[in-house]
Write a protein that holds these residues in place. Structure first.
Motif, PDB file in Angstrom:
ATOM      1  N   THR A   1      33.948   9.648  -0.651  1.00 34.52           N
ATOM      2  CA  THR A   1      32.818   8.760  -0.902  1.00 34.52           C
ATOM      3  C   THR A   1      32.036   8.596   0.403  1.00 34.52           C
ATOM      4  OG1 THR A   1      34.223   6.825  -0.490  1.00 34.52           O
ATOM      5  CG2 THR A   1      33.937   7.500  -2.790  1.00 34.52           C
ATOM      6  N   ARG A   2      32.106   9.621   1.233  1.00 31.57           N
ATOM      7  CA  ARG A   2      31.519   9.592   2.572  1.00 31.57           C
ATOM      8  C   ARG A   2      29.998   9.485   2.540  1.00 31.57           C
ATOM      9  NH1 ARG A   2      33.909  11.284   7.468  1.00 31.57           N
ATOM     10  NH2 ARG A   2      35.679  12.038   6.276  1.00 31.57           N
ATOM     11  N   THR A   3      29.332  10.129   1.573  1.00 29.51           N
ATOM     12  CA  THR A   3      27.878  10.058   1.476  1.00 29.51           C
ATOM     13  C   THR A   3      27.495   9.130   0.323  1.00 29.51           C
ATOM     14  OG1 THR A   3      27.605  11.878  -0.085  1.00 29.51           O
ATOM     15  CG2 THR A   3      27.692  12.455   2.277  1.00 29.51           C
ATOM     16  N   ALA A   4      26.267   8.657   0.340  1.00 29.59           N
ATOM     17  CA  ALA A   4      25.794   7.751  -0.726  1.00 29.59           C
ATOM     18  C   ALA A   4      25.848   8.437  -2.083  1.00 29.59           C
ATOM     19  CB  ALA A   4      24.378   7.266  -0.413  1.00 29.59           C
ATOM     20  N   SER A   5      25.472   9.700  -2.155  1.00 32.54           N
ATOM     21  CA  SER A   5      25.489  10.387  -3.453  1.00 32.54           C
ATOM     22  C   SER A   5      26.918  10.610  -3.941  1.00 32.54           C
ATOM     23  CB  SER A   5      24.704  11.699  -3.404  1.00 32.54           C
ATOM     24  OG  SER A   5      25.235  12.564  -2.439  1.00 32.54           O
TER      25      SER A   5
ATOM     26  N   GLU B   1      28.424   8.781  -7.388  1.00 32.20           N
ATOM     27  CA  GLU B   1      29.074   9.556  -8.443  1.00 32.20           C
ATOM     28  C   GLU B   1      30.486   9.024  -8.706  1.00 32.20           C
ATOM     29  OE1 GLU B   1      30.430  14.130  -9.200  1.00 32.20           O
ATOM     30  OE2 GLU B   1      28.475  13.806  -8.274  1.00 32.20           O
ATOM     31  N   ALA B   2      31.244   8.791  -7.643  1.00 31.14           N
ATOM     32  CA  ALA B   2      32.620   8.314  -7.791  1.00 31.14           C
ATOM     33  C   ALA B   2      32.681   6.915  -8.408  1.00 31.14           C
ATOM     34  CB  ALA B   2      33.317   8.308  -6.435  1.00 31.14           C
TER      35      ALA B   2
ATOM     36  N   GLN C   1      22.821   1.211  -5.406  1.00 32.98           N
ATOM     37  CA  GLN C   1      23.892   0.220  -5.328  1.00 32.98           C
ATOM     38  C   GLN C   1      24.927   0.532  -4.250  1.00 32.98           C
ATOM     39  OE1 GLN C   1      24.331   0.449  -9.853  1.00 32.98           O
ATOM     40  NE2 GLN C   1      25.332  -1.482  -9.321  1.00 32.98           N
ATOM     41  N   ILE C   2      24.767   1.645  -3.559  1.00 31.70           N
ATOM     42  CA  ILE C   2      25.698   2.013  -2.492  1.00 31.70           C
ATOM     43  C   ILE C   2      25.246   1.380  -1.184  1.00 31.70           C
ATOM     44  CG2 ILE C   2      26.638   3.945  -1.148  1.00 31.70           C
ATOM     45  CD1 ILE C   2      27.660   3.720  -4.103  1.00 31.70           C
ATOM     46  N   VAL C   3      26.179   0.745  -0.504  1.00 31.19           N
ATOM     47  CA  VAL C   3      25.915   0.144   0.800  1.00 31.19           C
ATOM     48  C   VAL C   3      26.264   1.184   1.861  1.00 31.19           C
ATOM     49  CG1 VAL C   3      26.488  -1.716   2.403  1.00 31.19           C
ATOM     50  CG2 VAL C   3      26.537  -2.137  -0.075  1.00 31.19           C
TER      51      VAL C   3
END
Length: 156
Positions: A28-32, A36-37, A44-46
């Motif tokens: 989950t290292r990148t926002a995309s 997805e995960a 909504q990703i910080v």
């Protein structure tokens, strides 16, 4: 459980935030990757981005919506000084987290924190929890309070 993840849990508990850290099977290292995960929108990703003030040398943590980027050309207006990317070794030594898993909570030392106003448009946001595949969901207002962040408007 890693020390970093445990530190995030303890910081959340100390801030009266009810979170449950989830370990995802993939990065989950990148926002995309995180969106997805977590089955949510990229907005909504910080993204926890650490910069260094060019004049002061102080670290600044920017909690940015996954749909936004930081325009370093506007940094002087937004932060009172130019910003440069912080050295990954310094990020790890001062926050306790490696880049890709920097949590908004549980840093080893105090860090000035700014939060993107876009994150407040959502009921729930997802943030890194101290490892490249560990995340937690939280109400953005709770995260704002727990981090004592200053608001940052990147919409225009």
């Amino acid at each position: 459980m890693s020390k970093s993840i445990r530190r995030v849990e303890e910081a959340a508990r100390a801030a009266s935030l009810q979170i449950e850290i989830e370990r995802m099977p993939d990065s989950t290292r990148t926002a995309s990757e995180a969106a997805e995960a977590c089955a949510c929108s990229v907005a909504q990703i910080v993204k926890s981005m650490v910069f260094e003030g060019a004049s002061t040398g102080r670290l600044k943590l920017l909690l940015i919506s996954g749909k936004h980027d930081v325009d370093l050309g506007k940094a002087k207006v937004l932060f009172g000084e130019e910003l440069i990317r912080a050295d990954p070794k310094r990020v790890r030594s001062e926050t306790g987290f490696a880049i890709g898993g920097v949590s908004p909570l549980g840093h080893l030392s105090e860090i000035e924190t700014w939060m993107d106003t876009e994150l407040l448009a959502h009921d729930t946001v997802w943030a890194a929890a101290g490892a490249p595949n560990a995340v937690f969901s939280v109400a953005p207002e709770g995260l704002l309070t727990a981090t004592a962040a200053k608001m940052l408007d990147l919409s225009g």
